[in-house]
Design an enzyme around this catalytic site. Structure first.
Site, PDB file in Angstrom:
ATOM      1  N   SER A   1      -6.082   3.367  -4.505  1.00 34.98           N
ATOM      2  CA  SER A   1      -5.321   2.794  -3.390  1.00 34.98           C
ATOM      3  C   SER A   1      -4.589   1.504  -3.785  1.00 34.98           C
ATOM      4  O   SER A   1      -5.132   0.660  -4.491  1.00 34.98           O
ATOM      5  CB  SER A   1      -6.261   2.492  -2.218  1.00 34.98           C
ATOM      6  N   LEU A   2      -3.368   1.362  -3.282  1.00 31.56           N
ATOM      7  CA  LEU A   2      -2.581   0.147  -3.528  1.00 31.56           C
ATOM      8  C   LEU A   2      -2.790  -0.880  -2.416  1.00 31.56           C
ATOM      9  O   LEU A   2      -2.306  -2.006  -2.512  1.00 31.56           O
ATOM     10  CB  LEU A   2      -1.090   0.516  -3.613  1.00 31.56           C
TER      11      LEU A   2
ATOM     12  N   THR B   1      -8.049   6.126   5.064  1.00 30.48           N
ATOM     13  CA  THR B   1      -7.215   7.070   4.328  1.00 30.48           C
ATOM     14  C   THR B   1      -7.948   8.394   4.130  1.00 30.48           C
ATOM     15  O   THR B   1      -9.033   8.607   4.689  1.00 30.48           O
ATOM     16  CB  THR B   1      -6.731   6.428   2.999  1.00 30.48           C
TER      17      THR B   1
ATOM     18  N   LYS C   1      -8.805  10.354   8.100  1.00 30.69           N
ATOM     19  CA  LYS C   1      -7.873   9.916   9.153  1.00 30.69           C
ATOM     20  C   LYS C   1      -8.028  10.679  10.476  1.00 30.69           C
ATOM     21  O   LYS C   1      -7.782  10.114  11.536  1.00 30.69           O
ATOM     22  CB  LYS C   1      -6.428  10.076   8.683  1.00 30.69           C
TER      23      LYS C   1
ATOM     24  N   ASP D   1       1.262   4.529  10.222  1.00 33.43           N
ATOM     25  CA  ASP D   1       2.117   5.312   9.312  1.00 33.43           C
ATOM     26  C   ASP D   1       3.495   5.521   9.933  1.00 33.43           C
ATOM     27  O   ASP D   1       4.525   5.365   9.278  1.00 33.43           O
ATOM     28  CB  ASP D   1       1.471   6.670   9.004  1.00 33.43           C
TER      29      ASP D   1
ATOM     30  N   GLY E   1       8.641  19.353   6.291  1.00 32.12           N
ATOM     31  CA  GLY E   1       7.186  19.375   6.119  1.00 32.12           C
ATOM     32  C   GLY E   1       6.483  19.564   7.448  1.00 32.12           C
ATOM     33  O   GLY E   1       7.066  19.353   8.520  1.00 32.12           O
ATOM     34  N   ALA E   2       5.209  19.978   7.350  1.00 27.96           N
ATOM     35  CA  ALA E   2       4.420  20.203   8.575  1.00 27.96           C
ATOM     36  C   ALA E   2       2.972  19.797   8.377  1.00 27.96           C
ATOM     37  O   ALA E   2       2.084  20.267   9.084  1.00 27.96           O
ATOM     38  CB  ALA E   2       4.518  21.673   8.989  1.00 27.96           C
ATOM     39  N   GLY E   3       2.706  18.904   7.431  1.00 29.84           N
ATOM     40  CA  GLY E   3       1.347  18.411   7.196  1.00 29.84           C
ATOM     41  C   GLY E   3       1.069  17.182   8.055  1.00 29.84           C
ATOM     42  O   GLY E   3       1.791  16.901   9.027  1.00 29.84           O
TER      43      GLY E   3
ATOM     44  N   GLY F   1       9.675   5.821  -1.011  1.00 28.70           N
ATOM     45  CA  GLY F   1       8.322   5.890  -0.435  1.00 28.70           C
ATOM     46  C   GLY F   1       7.602   4.558  -0.419  1.00 28.70           C
ATOM     47  O   GLY F   1       6.645   4.378   0.334  1.00 28.70           O
TER      48      GLY F   1
HETATM   49  P1  ATR Z   1       0.169  15.655   4.115  1.00 27.43           P
HETATM   50  O1  ATR Z   1      -1.025  15.637   5.014  1.00 27.43           O
HETATM   51  O2  ATR Z   1       0.189  14.543   3.105  1.00 27.43           O
HETATM   52  O3  ATR Z   1       1.447  15.724   4.883  1.00 27.43           O
HETATM   53  P2  ATR Z   1      -0.204  18.470   3.513  1.00 27.43           P
HETATM   54  O4  ATR Z   1      -0.909  18.680   4.791  1.00 27.43           O
HETATM   55  O5  ATR Z   1      -0.808  19.018   2.268  1.00 27.43           O
HETATM   56  O6  ATR Z   1       0.047  16.936   3.187  1.00 27.43           O
HETATM   57  O7  ATR Z   1       1.294  19.034   3.675  1.00 27.43           O
HETATM   58  C1  ATR Z   1       2.116  19.167   2.590  1.00 27.43           C
HETATM   59  C2  ATR Z   1       3.499  19.612   3.050  1.00 27.43           C
HETATM   60  O8  ATR Z   1       4.270  19.814   1.851  1.00 27.43           O
HETATM   61  C3  ATR Z   1       3.527  20.932   3.800  1.00 27.43           C
HETATM   62  O9  ATR Z   1       4.598  20.922   4.715  1.00 27.43           O
HETATM   63  C4  ATR Z   1       3.799  21.927   2.683  1.00 27.43           C
HETATM   64  O10 ATR Z   1       4.417  23.114   3.107  1.00 27.43           O
HETATM   65  P3  ATR Z   1       3.533  24.411   3.553  1.00 27.43           P
HETATM   66  O11 ATR Z   1       3.100  24.137   4.963  1.00 27.43           O
HETATM   67  O12 ATR Z   1       4.477  25.528   3.429  1.00 27.43           O
HETATM   68  O13 ATR Z   1       2.388  24.478   2.575  1.00 27.43           O
HETATM   69  C5  ATR Z   1       4.768  21.163   1.843  1.00 27.43           C
HETATM   70  N1  ATR Z   1       4.848  21.659   0.455  1.00 27.43           N
HETATM   71  C6  ATR Z   1       3.950  21.451  -0.530  1.00 27.43           C
HETATM   72  N2  ATR Z   1       4.376  22.043  -1.667  1.00 27.43           N
HETATM   73  C7  ATR Z   1       5.571  22.642  -1.375  1.00 27.43           C
HETATM   74  C8  ATR Z   1       6.518  23.413  -2.133  1.00 27.43           C
HETATM   75  N3  ATR Z   1       6.323  23.669  -3.433  1.00 27.43           N
HETATM   76  N4  ATR Z   1       7.646  23.832  -1.511  1.00 27.43           N
HETATM   77  C9  ATR Z   1       7.863  23.543  -0.205  1.00 27.43           C
HETATM   78  N5  ATR Z   1       6.999  22.827   0.573  1.00 27.43           N
HETATM   79  C10 ATR Z   1       5.876  22.391  -0.006  1.00 27.43           C
END
Ligand code: ATR
Length: 281
Positions: free
Chosen positions: A25-26, A70, A74, A116, A139-141, A247
């Site tokens: 961690s930073l 973290t 979380k 965040d 993204g959807a994470g 970032g």
């Molecule tokens: P975090 O909680 O940090 O957001 P995460 O839950 O692992 O991390 O989510 C990672 C995101 O990166 C997701 O949207 C993932 O897409 P998927 O839902 O399709 O897995 C996306 N991601 C990771 N590797 C990818 C790749 N090679 N190409 C496209 N999307 C990617």
């Protein structure tokens, strides 16, 4: 701008970071530099935590004033806070605990917040007003979730794109925004592009989540990846004439927001930025 060396004595306030692992961690470097620069009798330490329920009890018992939270805690930590910030509640994740109040030394109330999204918004708002802006969120994470709810707070309109449609549609549904498959993002018009996927992160630095030919239409492009600091996405976006936000900015401003919640003082962001930049280099 030199960091002062101060003595941490018996009256010091204690802060830290709860996660597992936390050795990378930073945040300790960033917050300790801020405390030292302002001559504050405060210290911030790593707190590798396996048992979160016991960990929170420990923080209260030991008189910690606040912590960062973290991975992987979380989401789980939401159930151990006494007062949950409404936006953190909508996100379903907390990255900051404030413990007790300055007015009452015996108070051990645990407040849970999420900075965040505050950090991401502040990094973007340096370049563009988010109210009324249209944002393509990749993204959807967990990061997309936090930033998505934050963008809604700021009054932005979102289109969400993700590689896995089910996951993307689910998050878009809870945000109340449109979903677009990742391979169709070329059709989307927006003012801002925000990448929350891990695409382009070390070691796969030659990867990018969106083709360069689509980048010219965005005014601002932000990548939350900070290793490397200049991702392929940001390099190509700069070449396409976009304003780029790396970032480090989100990392910095989420930390600045934590510092302000804990201390009630303005964070010395330039000092914090400098130590982060030195570490990331
Ligand atoms: P975090 O909680 O940090 O957001 P995460 O839950 O692992 O991390 O989510 C990672 C995101 O990166 C997701 O949207 C993932 O897409 P998927 O839902 O399709 O897995 C996306 N991601 C990771 N590797 C990818 C790749 N090679 N190409 C496209 N999307 C990617």
């Amino acid at each position: 701008m030199t960091a002062e060396r101060i003595t941490i004595d018996g009256a010091a306030e204690t802060y830290g970071i709860v996660g597992n692992p936390v050795h990378h961690s930073l945040s300790p470097v960033m917050h300790n530099a801020a405390f030292a620069f302002l001559g504050m009798n405060c210290v911030y330490i790593p707190l590798p935590t396996r048992d979160l329920a016991q960990g929170v009890q420990g923080l209260k018992a030991l008189g910690f004033r606040g912590v960062s939270v973290t991975i992987p805690h979380k989401e789980e930590i939401v159930r151990y806070v006494d007062v949950l910030d409404p936006v953190a509640g909508r996100i379903g994740a907390v990255n900051t605990l404030v413990i007790g109040s300055r007015e009452d030394a015996a108070d051990r109330t645990v407040y849970g917040c999420n900075t965040d999204w505050v950090g991401a918004n502040r990094a973007l708002e340096e370049h563009i007003a988010l109210a009324g802006s249209r944002v393509l969120l990749l993204g959807a994470g967990g990061s997309a979730r936090a930033l998505g709810y934050g963008l809604l707070e700021a009054g932005a309109e979102i289109v969400l794109a993700n590689r896995t449609a089910d996951r993307g549609e689910e998050l878009a549904g809870s945000l109340g925004c449109d979903f677009c498959p990742l391979d169709e993002v070329g059709n989307i018009e927006a003012d801002v592009l925000v990448n929350t996927t891990s695409v382009g992160m070390t070691p796969a630095v030659d990867k990018t989540p969106i083709e360069q030919r689509f980048l010219h239409k965005f005014s601002v492009v932000m990548d939350i990846v900070y290793a490397p600091l200049t991702t392929r996405l940001l390099r190509e976006a700069a070449a396409a004439g976009c304003t780029v936000v790396d970032g480090l900015s989100m990392l910095l401003y989420q930390g600045a927001a934590q510092f302000e919640l804990w201390t009630g003082r303005d964070a010395p962001v330039e000092v914090m930025r400098r130590v982060l930049r030195e570490r990331i280099k």
